[in-house]
Design an enzyme around this catalytic site. Structure first.
Site, short mmCIF file in Angstrom:
data_model
loop_
_atom_site.label_atom_id
_atom_site.label_comp_id
_atom_site.label_asym_id
_atom_site.label_seq_id
_atom_site.Cartn_x
_atom_site.Cartn_y
_atom_site.Cartn_z
CG HIS A 70 -27.61 12.47 -72.87
ND1 HIS A 70 -28.98 12.54 -72.98
CD2 HIS A 70 -27.13 13.40 -73.73
CE1 HIS A 70 -29.32 13.46 -73.85
NE2 HIS A 70 -28.22 14.01 -74.34
CB CYS A 76 -25.43 15.78 -76.23
SG CYS A 76 -24.51 16.89 -75.14
#
Length: 449
Positions: free
Chosen positions: A330, A349
């Site tokens: 992301h 992440c």
């Protein structure tokens, strides 16, 4: 563990068992020599142009990714990676048997254009690793030597400045035995992976903190990434990228809600509203935050979700890749962190620099979603999930050592201290099977490795 792998480790151990205690990981180039003690000219970094010195101009997402791609178009991970790592390990075993490379004194001084007491020692070190041509054995710290230092630095994830910094000296002083163990650990990881390479695929190498978009066996995009902290490491995995989410919301993991969000709410009851977050029940119905127990002693029975916008922790783009670890790639609202050399700061992440460019590449087969269209949709502020017409394979790998097709070996720091853990576990397994053959209860059985 195969006999060949055992031989690789054994040679390094015989050369110098005590050297394994070293912890800094950096690298050296050169494939398996054609003859003992030589590096084939075609693979010798000394015959390639030295990387350019890092400049302050690489301060935008576009310039940072362009600079990263300029380093090489060779993939970190492809179908030939395992065999090349084996070849590199055997090459270093030859060096280990012959005593390895010399140590550069930590307090050594080097000045361009001036003959120093340790210049020839540095030249010997760089010649042995293939960074400097074998005929450059003497002389002051000249341009050839600076270029050789740059080549060495580039292969270790260090800024290619051409100057002998303390980190560069520490890198050069890591033993060849340590390198062998890094290569062996990386090889074992690859042999335990089952990744379906496609015409197009994405690779995140966690220790290097870079992502590569590979097409027809060539890296066409490379991006800086921010991966997991040492206490919250990013996992290794293989998955399929299924969608690109524009203006995403962020559903806060329960572990973060229990610890970090709860701690903020205990100190400041307005925290959620200031962060544009809402509390939801199991049916996605809003809950009054003041009715929630923020003591942090129990697992939350609610969900915290952050609305989309410039304040959102996921930024403007989320790349969804369903997997057992619930991680993804992301954007971020803290893009200044991509300028840092140390990029291990997430909860697991992978935050991607210049992520809109990656999104456009992923959606290139869907003409509606050009880069301009992606930018326009983000500017609208509307949350939208764009399904991939054709899923793209993605692998998050943990390689502290690898060799690319041009036979340049790269090394990176073992940030999560996983190499030794893996090799120790493998050695224990091998010892178990070896000893099982002589155990009274199993002596009649044929035990194989």
């Amino acid at each position: 563990m195969s006999k060949r792998h055992a031989m690789i480790i054994a040679v390094g151990v015989l050369a110098s068992a005590s050297a394994f205690a070293q912890t800094e990981t950096i690298g050296q180039a050169g494939p398996r020599p054609a003859t003992a003690g030589t590096v084939p000219a075609a693979a010798n970094p000394a015959h390639a142009a030295a990387p350019k010195t890092a400049t302050t101009s690489a301060s935008t997402p576009e310039s940072r990714s362009a600079a990263a791609l300029a380093l090489t178009h060779e993939p970190t991970y492809d179908e030939g990676s395992a065999q090349r790592i084996k070849d590199a390990a055997l090459s270093y075993s030859d060096l280990a048997v012959r005593g390895g490379w010399p140590t550069i004194p930590a307090d050594a001084k080097f000045a361009p254009g001036t003959q120093g007491a340790t210049d020839e020692l540095l030249r010997k070190r760089l010649i042995m690793s293939g960074d400097l041509s074998a005929d450059k054995t003497s002389g002051a710290f000249d341009q050839d030597l600076a270029d050789a230092v740059r080549r060495f630095q580039a292969r270790h994830g260090l800024a290619p400045t051409g100057t002998m910094t303390p980190r560069t000296i520490a890198a050069m002083n890591v033993s060849v035995q340590k390198r062998i163990r890094q290569l062996e650990a990386s090889l074992q990881r690859l042999e335990n992976m089952n990744f379906g390479f496609g015409q197009r695929y994405v690779v995140v190498n966690i220790p290097a903190a870079f992502a590569e978009a590979v097409e027809n066996d060539v890296v066409v995009r490379r991006y800086r990434v921010i991966v997991g902290k040492t206490e919250k490491p990013s996992p290794t995995l293989t998955a399929q990228i299924s969608s690109v989410v524009l203006n995403p919301t962020w559903t806060v993991p329960s572990s973060i809600a229990k610890t970090e969000i709860s701690a903020h709410m205990r100190k400041d009851p307005t925290y959620l509203s200031r962060m544009h977050m809402e509390v939801l029940d199991a049916h996605d119905n809003p809950i009054d935050p003041h009715s929630v127990d923020w003591s942090g002693t129990r697992t939350p029975n609610f969900t915290v979700r952050q609305q989309n916008g410039t304040f959102n922790a996921l930024g403007a783009v989320k790349i969804d890749m369903p997997n057992a670890y619930s991680v993804y790639m992301h954007d971020t609202n803290q893009r200044n962190l991509f300028s840092d050399d140390y990029r291990f700061d997430s909860h697991g992440c992978s935050r991607v620099d210049n992520v809109r460019d990656l999104a456009a590449w992923l959606l290139k087969d869907q003409p509606k979603w050009s880069r301009a269209a992606i930018d326009a949709e983000i500017a609208s502020g509307q949350h939208l999930e764009v399904a991939m017409a054709r899923k793209v394979p993605v692998a998050w790998i943990y390689l502290t050592a690898w060799m690319t097709r041009d036979q340049t070996v790269q090394f990176r720091n073992d940030v999560y201290n996983q190499d030794e853990q893996l090799l120790e576990a493998t050695a224990e397994e091998a010892a178990f099977f070896s000893n099982a053959g002589s155990h009274p209860l199993t002596a009649h059985m044929h035990v194989t490795q």
